[in-house]
Write an enzyme that holds these catalytic residues in place. Structure first.
Site, PDB file in Angstrom:
ATOM      1  N   HIS A   1       0.806  -1.226   0.000  1.00 48.80           N
ATOM      2  CA  HIS A   1       0.000   0.000   0.000  1.00 48.80           C
ATOM      3  C   HIS A   1       0.833   1.266   0.000  1.00 48.80           C
ATOM      4  O   HIS A   1       0.275   2.358   0.147  1.00 48.80           O
ATOM      5  CB  HIS A   1      -0.929   0.052   1.218  1.00 48.80           C
ATOM      6  CG  HIS A   1      -1.939  -1.040   1.251  1.00 48.80           C
ATOM      7  ND1 HIS A   1      -3.218  -0.890   0.770  1.00 48.80           N
ATOM      8  CD2 HIS A   1      -1.854  -2.307   1.704  1.00 48.80           C
ATOM      9  CE1 HIS A   1      -3.885  -2.019   0.931  1.00 48.80           C
ATOM     10  NE2 HIS A   1      -3.075  -2.905   1.498  1.00 48.80           N
TER      11      HIS A   1
ATOM     12  N   LYS B   1      -8.837  13.582   4.661  1.00 53.26           N
ATOM     13  CA  LYS B   1      -7.911  12.439   4.674  1.00 53.26           C
ATOM     14  C   LYS B   1      -6.934  12.679   5.815  1.00 53.26           C
ATOM     15  O   LYS B   1      -6.943  13.753   6.421  1.00 53.26           O
ATOM     16  CB  LYS B   1      -7.157  12.304   3.346  1.00 53.26           C
ATOM     17  CG  LYS B   1      -6.513  13.611   2.855  1.00 53.26           C
ATOM     18  CD  LYS B   1      -5.929  13.473   1.462  1.00 53.26           C
ATOM     19  CE  LYS B   1      -6.941  13.635   0.367  1.00 53.26           C
ATOM     20  NZ  LYS B   1      -7.257  12.390  -0.340  1.00 53.26           N
ATOM     21  N   ARG B   2      -6.097  11.677   6.099  1.00 52.77           N
ATOM     22  CA  ARG B   2      -5.102  11.911   7.135  1.00 52.77           C
ATOM     23  C   ARG B   2      -4.206  13.092   6.749  1.00 52.77           C
ATOM     24  O   ARG B   2      -3.979  13.359   5.571  1.00 52.77           O
ATOM     25  CB  ARG B   2      -4.260  10.646   7.326  1.00 52.77           C
ATOM     26  CG  ARG B   2      -4.976   9.581   8.101  1.00 52.77           C
ATOM     27  CD  ARG B   2      -5.324  10.043   9.514  1.00 52.77           C
ATOM     28  NE  ARG B   2      -4.134  10.143  10.320  1.00 52.77           N
ATOM     29  CZ  ARG B   2      -3.725   9.204  11.166  1.00 52.77           C
ATOM     30  NH1 ARG B   2      -4.441   8.113  11.361  1.00 52.77           N
ATOM     31  NH2 ARG B   2      -2.622   9.369  11.859  1.00 52.77           N
TER      32      ARG B   2
ATOM     33  N   LYS C   1       0.240  14.479   1.164  1.00 51.52           N
ATOM     34  CA  LYS C   1      -1.151  14.722   0.761  1.00 51.52           C
ATOM     35  C   LYS C   1      -1.414  16.216   0.511  1.00 51.52           C
ATOM     36  O   LYS C   1      -2.442  16.602  -0.026  1.00 51.52           O
ATOM     37  CB  LYS C   1      -2.108  14.158   1.808  1.00 51.52           C
ATOM     38  CG  LYS C   1      -2.047  12.630   1.899  1.00 51.52           C
ATOM     39  CD  LYS C   1      -3.023  12.083   2.923  1.00 51.52           C
ATOM     40  CE  LYS C   1      -2.874  10.597   3.173  1.00 51.52           C
ATOM     41  NZ  LYS C   1      -3.545   9.752   2.152  1.00 51.52           N
TER      42      LYS C   1
ATOM     43  N   THR D   1      -8.829   6.288  -1.817  1.00 49.63           N
ATOM     44  CA  THR D   1     -10.170   5.709  -1.961  1.00 49.63           C
ATOM     45  C   THR D   1     -11.236   6.772  -1.691  1.00 49.63           C
ATOM     46  O   THR D   1     -12.363   6.645  -2.152  1.00 49.63           O
ATOM     47  CB  THR D   1     -10.365   4.517  -0.996  1.00 49.63           C
ATOM     48  OG1 THR D   1      -9.828   4.871   0.278  1.00 49.63           O
ATOM     49  CG2 THR D   1      -9.671   3.283  -1.510  1.00 49.63           C
TER      50      THR D   1
ATOM     51  N   LYS E   1     -15.075   7.658  -3.379  1.00 53.45           N
ATOM     52  CA  LYS E   1     -16.323   7.908  -2.641  1.00 53.45           C
ATOM     53  C   LYS E   1     -16.923   9.247  -3.067  1.00 53.45           C
ATOM     54  O   LYS E   1     -18.140   9.374  -3.262  1.00 53.45           O
ATOM     55  CB  LYS E   1     -16.044   7.934  -1.128  1.00 53.45           C
ATOM     56  CG  LYS E   1     -15.616   6.582  -0.573  1.00 53.45           C
ATOM     57  CD  LYS E   1     -14.963   6.688   0.810  1.00 53.45           C
ATOM     58  CE  LYS E   1     -14.207   5.390   1.105  1.00 53.45           C
ATOM     59  NZ  LYS E   1     -13.219   5.522   2.197  1.00 53.45           N
TER      60      LYS E   1
HETATM   61  C1  26Q Z   1       3.420   0.488  10.384  1.00 56.14           C
HETATM   62  C2  26Q Z   1       4.334   0.132  11.359  1.00 56.14           C
HETATM   63  C3  26Q Z   1       4.246   0.665  12.633  1.00 56.14           C
HETATM   64  C4  26Q Z   1       3.199   1.538  12.926  1.00 56.14           C
HETATM   65  C5  26Q Z   1       2.280   1.884  11.950  1.00 56.14           C
HETATM   66  C6  26Q Z   1       2.386   1.366  10.668  1.00 56.14           C
HETATM   67  C7  26Q Z   1       1.405   1.757   9.620  1.00 56.14           C
HETATM   68  C8  26Q Z   1       0.056   1.878   9.925  1.00 56.14           C
HETATM   69  C9  26Q Z   1      -0.858   2.255   8.965  1.00 56.14           C
HETATM   70  C10 26Q Z   1       1.792   1.998   8.317  1.00 56.14           C
HETATM   71  C11 26Q Z   1       0.862   2.372   7.342  1.00 56.14           C
HETATM   72  C12 26Q Z   1      -0.475   2.498   7.664  1.00 56.14           C
HETATM   73  C13 26Q Z   1      -1.505   2.880   6.700  1.00 56.14           C
HETATM   74  C14 26Q Z   1      -1.323   3.013   5.402  1.00 56.14           C
HETATM   75  C15 26Q Z   1      -2.409   3.401   4.484  1.00 56.14           C
HETATM   76  O1  26Q Z   1      -3.525   3.680   4.906  1.00 56.14           O
HETATM   77  N1  26Q Z   1      -2.150   3.434   3.182  1.00 56.14           N
HETATM   78  C16 26Q Z   1      -3.180   3.788   2.213  1.00 56.14           C
HETATM   79  O2  26Q Z   1      -3.791   2.612   1.762  1.00 56.14           O
HETATM   80  C17 26Q Z   1      -4.902   2.895   0.934  1.00 56.14           C
HETATM   81  C18 26Q Z   1      -5.580   1.599   0.597  1.00 56.14           C
HETATM   82  O3  26Q Z   1      -4.809   0.870  -0.308  1.00 56.14           O
HETATM   83  C19 26Q Z   1      -4.480   3.672  -0.296  1.00 56.14           C
HETATM   84  O4  26Q Z   1      -5.636   4.031  -1.000  1.00 56.14           O
HETATM   85  C20 26Q Z   1      -3.698   4.917   0.089  1.00 56.14           C
HETATM   86  O5  26Q Z   1      -3.176   5.527  -1.066  1.00 56.14           O
HETATM   87  C21 26Q Z   1      -2.574   4.548   1.047  1.00 56.14           C
HETATM   88  O6  26Q Z   1      -1.927   5.715   1.513  1.00 56.14           O
END
Ligand code: 26Q
Length: 803
Positions: A349, A537-538, A543, A645, A649
């Site tokens: 991702h 979004k976050r 972003k 995503t 929406k």
């Molecule tokens: C990893 C290790 C330690 C702590 C936290 C994490 C961690 C947690 C959440 C790393 C990444 C995330 C989240 C990533 C994320 O939401 N990515 C998004 O995924 C979506 C679904 O595929 C995409 O549409 C987005 O582009 C992408 O940013």
């Protein structure tokens, strides 16, 4: 019927009649009624799956961002309309009743919400697929705004009983941490005995996942960590054992205590690693136990089970499955490896370097000594494979190894250990193949594939925008609900003025609903004739919320210079949480709120520009904003957003995308055509080119563009507050640190695209035509399409016919 049962439920559960029941009791009574209905189907589904011996898929994810389930479940069991009617006739406010359910916020953003959309599609497509996750006691933090700053509060979502879960005490398993491994021979076979480990009880809580008006109810199994009662023998007379036990209990319960609030940012916290292994070990033991009960043999595992891992977070599933096959099932390495690499599939991702998971070797060795040995072996064999079979890559071995320089690279482990590696949008997959994972693509070309993300149109259209849904159905029939691609039948109506009017009326109604909501909740007044420009979004550098606010500051400048500036009034709506330790992101939030304070109250601008920063953006808030949006801000630095995503929406609800050539924006443009989307900015190739050659000079852009200078200088000249250091950090990140995300570079293109948005909006009929064209093409972005592709091209599972 519904009414009678509802009355009965209120009486038998709370001893109340409809007029004395509180909103919470009404919510609980309805949930209990739904439960009665779905638990019957649930049991039946389990039985059919067992008897049919179908191949099953397990979606392993550290996050499932479900939001509320009440409306979804009502819709899926087919009670939505009757329930609303009954509540309204009884003088109850449905919105208040449904809001009694606390959002299940067990995810950060896109990745977690994607997992939730996939579960909805799996069940609705009658596919045997289940979620496996963690039952965090605290979900993603609640964001409170205090003087324009984000403050984090714990999200205790389990305060009231969670209506949709059932604890399955009898299915608990043991997960082991720490200790050492004793190696010995038994009848000429090398054996491994794990000793002196800490024992953790993993107890599952099941949430039923209801298919849309069908007989299928799948399972989301969330694991909770508990202490073992018999881990200690209380013997010491001085109480040491007792205190020791309390320490142990506290440390164990921490494991499923909270969700890490980092989004696209890796932090090497030991507890996070424990969470990951906890999920993987509990999930796998349970999957294998069930497989053996049904199929009696472990060797046919890949024919009966597929395990999809949601990013690298559950990638310890590879060595854990090896461990179970080698040590518990007694298979040899080659056989175990063949089974593992035919069972596990990995979704990537992100290509952001700061998001790639790398754990210190020591941490893995100390926490999971046997798993570490297995990873070492996998690594050694993989490096040898490169050396002998791919001599041209010999120089790349150090860079491709799973363990190198004291670090374990989880993406390498995931790629080596799975039969499928997929990206989440075409552009993203191309970047994986050509850049980030290039040498792995050379070795395993057949493993790489693309699965462009999707969203469930049942929640994100039918549920959140019933007005639009019924307008669509009265125009083209309701076939689109089962087959969202049929939305394309709206296309001939794009130019039809009476349909355009009807679309405009729905949008206006949703804007008014949203305005009323934020007025009621925060006392904020917004002009519902203005353009609703939505950036939700976050909060993250890539972003580029900063680009948006810079443009707003530029508009503000124009308003002050020219009181007669021709401009359609705009409401700029932001919703975003920043990771608690991400100072830059928090600084951007403060800049947005500081700008809001100034611009919203200045007579020079207040009739034209309004900035609203919404507190605590979450799934339920998204459900209110999205139907009301006119403009969808998707302005990430090209190449950085894997897919997005929210873009899908918003498009599905008739908003026009203002976006860069990034992620799924590219495919949205491909679908709707360039005239129905506003695009601007660098391409991913240009971004890579600048990065490789190091030829970008942010300061040159600053020097040559008066508009940028004006805006940026306001950051450091007490324009917003008496404090002139507040935004210094942002200022220097752009000039001294050379604007990592190309905000200044894309500013000019963004301003121009925004002007085009303004001009187009004034030609209502043209705008509406574009809006309808977007809705018509949004069917492609239903997660039903995505999940069918996973089912056919990766998992090899098929829709079931229920007995
Ligand atoms: C990893 C290790 C330690 C702590 C936290 C994490 C961690 C947690 C959440 C790393 C990444 C995330 C989240 C990533 C994320 O939401 N990515 C998004 O995924 C979506 C679904 O595929 C995409 O549409 C987005 O582009 C992408 O940013």
């Amino acid at each position: 019927m519904f009414l009678t049962e509802f009355r009965e439920k209120l009486t038998t559960s709370f001893g109340k009649s409809m007029k004395d029941a509180t909103d919470k009791e009404v919510f609980q009574a309805i949930s209990l009624m739904i439960k009665d209905e779905i638990y019957r189907k649930w049991q039946h589904t389990q039985k059919s799956y067992q008897e049919g011996q179908y191949k099953q898929v397990y979606y392993l994810s550290m996050e499932f961002l479900l939001g509320r389930l009440i409306e979804n479940n009502l819709l899926n069991v087919g009670w939505f309309d009757v329930c609303k009617e009954v509540l309204m006739e009884s003088g109850l406010n449905t919105d208040k009743v449904f809001s009694q359910e606390h959002d299940a916020g067990l995810g950060n953003g896109g990745l977690g919400r994607l997992a939730a959309c996939f579960l909805d599609s799996l069940a609705s497509l009658k596919l045997p697929g289940h979620g496996v996750g963690i039952r965090y006691k605290y979900g993603l933090f609640q964001q409170k705004m205090v003087n324009g700053y984000q403050v984090e509060l714990p999200d205790y979502w389990l305060k009231d009983e969670y209506m949709w879960e059932t604890k399955r005490e009898e299915e608990a398993v043991e997960v082991r941490f720490g200790g050492t491994v004793e190696v010995y021979y038994e009848e000429d076979n090398l054996r491994f005995k794990h000793v002196d480990y800490e024992r953790v009880r993993a107890v599952p809580y099941d949430v039923p996942i209801v298919g849309y008006q069908n007989e299928v109810v799948n399972t989301l199994r969330l694991w909770s960590a508990e202490s073992m009662n018999n881990h200690f023998h209380f013997q010491s007379p001085n109480g040491h054992d007792y205190y020791h036990y309390l320490d142990y209990k506290r440390s164990v319960e921490q494991i499923s205590e909270f969700l890490y609030p980092d989004d696209s940012f890796y932090e090497g916290k030991i507890l996070r690693l424990k969470q990951q292994y906890f999920l993987v070990s509990a999930g796998l033991q349970n999957i294998i136990k069930k497989h053996k009960q049904t199929h009696h043999h472990i060797k046919n595992l890949p024919n009966k089970i597929a395990i999809q891992i949601n990013d690298t977070h559950p990638s310890l599933v590879v060595p854990e499955l090896m461990r179970l096959l080698l040590d518990d099932e007694g298979l040899g390495w080659d056989e175990a490896w063949a089974i593992t690499t035919s069972t596990v599939a990995y979704t990537n991702h992100t290509t952001l370097n700061e998001a790639l998971e790398k754990w210190p070797e020591n941490m893995i060795r100390d926490l999971f000594p046997r798993i570490y040995m297995i990873i070492e072996e996998i690594n050694e064999r993989f490096c040898k494979q490169i050396w002998y079979e791919h001599p041209s890559l010999r120089d790349s071995i150090a860079q491709m190894a799973i363990i190198s320089y004291g670090t374990v690279h989880m993406a390498h482990l995931a790629m080596v250990g799975s039969f499928s590696i997929n990206g989440v949008a075409k552009l993203h997959t191309t970047i994986l193949k050509k850049q980030v994972m290039k040498p792995f693509y050379q070795i395993f070309p057949e493993r790489f594939n693309n699965k462009t993300n999707g969203i469930t149109h049942r929640r994100w259209l039918l549920n959140v925008n019933p007005e639009l849904a019924s307008l669509i159905s009265s125009t083209i029939g309701n076939g689109w609900i089962q087959e969202p691609k049929k939305l394309i039948q709206l296309l001939p109506f794009a130019n039809d003025s009476s349909f355009q009017n009807a679309i405009a009326n729905v949008k206006q109604k949703k804007k008014e609903d949203f305005a009323a909501y934020i007025h009621g909740k925060y006392g904020i007044v917004i002009d519902t004739t203005s353009i609703f420009d939505v950036h939700i979004k976050r909060l993250h550098g890539y972003k580029r919320q900063l680009l948006n606010i810079f443009h707003i500051l530029h508009l503000y400048q124009l308003c002050r210079e020219n009181p007669n500036l021709p401009m359609t009034p705009r409401t700029f709506i932001f919703g975003a949480k920043a990771a608690p330790g991400y100072h830059f992101a928090k600084n951007v939030i403060k800049l947005i709120t500081a700008a809001a304070e100034k611009i919203n109250s200045d007579p020079a601008s207040r009739d034209k520009i309004k900035i609203v920063f919404l507190e605590n953006y979450n799934v339920s808030l998204a459900e209110r904003i999205i139907p009301a949006a006119d403009v969808s801000e998707q302005i990430s630095t090209a190449s950085k957003e894997a897919s997005g995503t929210g873009n899908m929406k918003l498009m599905m609800n008739g908003a026009l995308t203002l976006g860069t050539h990034d992620g799924a924006n590219v495919e949205i443009k491909e679908m709707v055509g360039p005239e129905n989307i506003f695009t601007f900015g660098l391409t991913s190739e240009e971004v890579f080119d600048y990065q490789e050659k190091g030829t970008y000079r942010a300061r040159d852009v600053y020097n040559s563009d008066q508009r940028i200078r004006t805006v940026m200088d306001q950051l450091v000249t007490r324009f917003f507050s008496k404090d002139d250091v507040e935004f210094k950090h942002i200022y220097y990140s752009l000039l001294k640190r050379n604007d990592e995300f190309f905000v200044l570079k894309d500013f000019d293109g963004y301003v121009e695209a925004q002007q085009l948005v303004d001009q187009t909006y004034r030609q209502q009929s043209i705008w509406l035509k574009k809006s309808i064209t977007n809705i018509a093409h949004s069917g492609k972005f239903s997660s039903d399409r995505t999940v069918s592709q996973y089912a056919n091209e990766i998992w090899g599972i098929h829709p079931v016919t229920m007995s």
